[in-house]
Design a protein around this motif. Structure first.
Motif, mmCIF file in Angstrom:
data_model
loop_
_atom_site.group_PDB
_atom_site.id
_atom_site.type_symbol
_atom_site.label_atom_id
_atom_site.label_comp_id
_atom_site.label_asym_id
_atom_site.label_seq_id
_atom_site.Cartn_x
_atom_site.Cartn_y
_atom_site.Cartn_z
ATOM 1 N N TYR A 109 44.835 29.989 83.165
ATOM 2 C CA TYR A 109 43.790 30.966 83.507
ATOM 3 C C TYR A 109 43.823 32.166 82.568
ATOM 4 N N THR A 159 47.614 40.456 88.989
ATOM 5 C CA THR A 159 46.163 40.214 88.922
ATOM 6 C C THR A 159 45.880 38.724 88.787
ATOM 7 N N TYR A 160 46.619 38.041 87.909
ATOM 8 C CA TYR A 160 46.412 36.594 87.747
ATOM 9 C C TYR A 160 46.805 35.836 89.013
ATOM 10 N N LEU A 162 46.681 36.929 92.127
ATOM 11 C CA LEU A 162 45.628 37.144 93.133
ATOM 12 C C LEU A 162 44.366 36.351 92.801
ATOM 13 N N ASN A 163 44.014 36.276 91.537
ATOM 14 C CA ASN A 163 42.842 35.492 91.136
ATOM 15 C C ASN A 163 43.053 34.007 91.382
ATOM 16 N N ARG A 165 44.980 32.700 93.681
ATOM 17 C CA ARG A 165 44.947 32.459 95.133
ATOM 18 C C ARG A 165 43.528 32.325 95.645
ATOM 19 N N LYS A 166 42.568 33.004 95.019
ATOM 20 C CA LYS A 166 41.173 32.867 95.419
ATOM 21 C C LYS A 166 40.647 31.481 95.087
ATOM 22 N N ILE A 167 41.091 30.945 93.954
ATOM 23 C CA ILE A 167 40.597 29.658 93.469
ATOM 24 C C ILE A 167 41.421 28.496 94.032
ATOM 25 N N HIS A 168 42.733 28.685 94.114
ATOM 26 C CA HIS A 168 43.658 27.665 94.606
ATOM 27 C C HIS A 168 44.366 28.188 95.852
ATOM 28 N N PRO A 169 43.755 28.087 97.007
ATOM 29 C CA PRO A 169 44.398 28.621 98.210
ATOM 30 C C PRO A 169 45.622 27.807 98.636
#
Length: 174
Positions: A109, A159-160, A162-163, A165-169
């Motif tokens: 990412y 930051t990466y 958290l990002n 976790r939004k995409i891969h819960p």
């Protein structure tokens, strides 16, 4: 409420060198939300059966003023890891933090290579993220230090995470 709240002391154990480097990096930066005097990084590499007895001894030989747990960081939901029983016959709690998919997905990412990763993965479902990073992104990602050096700061790393976790819960604590 955090799953760590009931415990007065934690021992961290990491599946791989990258996870270990991250935990130590976070601890050095005082970025673990648990007081430093209430956790140990002494057994981060205690992944083998023979070193589990050392953890069990450390857990059972001292009074930590409350319940003790092991935090095991790995990338597989199916992996079972235990330390054994304490002197009272109770199983020593292991809190498993699963970083599925592999922690190296953060680099994919960061390098804005997610579409390349998806294309490579579509052609071969067994193609691991770490292999993608080595072969396609030309990064040495399995020695810990090289992994964390890819991030400019703890805040950049968070930051990466958290990002992702939004995409891969799928990142979970069990």
């Amino acid at each position: 409420m955090s799953p760590l709240d009931p415990y007065s002391y934690l021992f961290f154990v990491c599946e791989g060198k990258n996870e270990e480097a991250i935990i130590k990096w976070l601890a050095d930066a005082d970025a673990i939300n648990f007081p430093k005097e209430q956790y140990s990084l002494d057994f981060c590499r205690a992944r083998t059966r023979s070193t589990r007895s050392k953890i069990r001894n450390a857990v059972t030989q001292y009074d930590y003023g409350g319940q003790v747990a092991v935090v095991y960081i790995c990338d597989s939901h199916s992996e079972n890891w235990s330390v054994g029983k304490d002197c009272m016959g109770n199983e020593i709690p292991v809190i498993k933090i699963v970083t599925s998919p592999e922690i190296e997905i953060l680099l994919v990412y960061k390098e804005k290579s997610i579409q390349k990763w998806k294309n490579a993965r579509a052609g071969n479902r067994q193609f691991h993220v770490s292999s993608f990073c080595r072969q396609i992104l030309k990064m040495d990602v399995k020695n810990g230090e090289n992994f964390i050096e890819q991030f400019s700061s703890i805040e950049d790393f968070k930051t990466y995470v958290l990002n992702i976790r939004k995409i891969h819960p799928a990142v979970a604590i069990k």
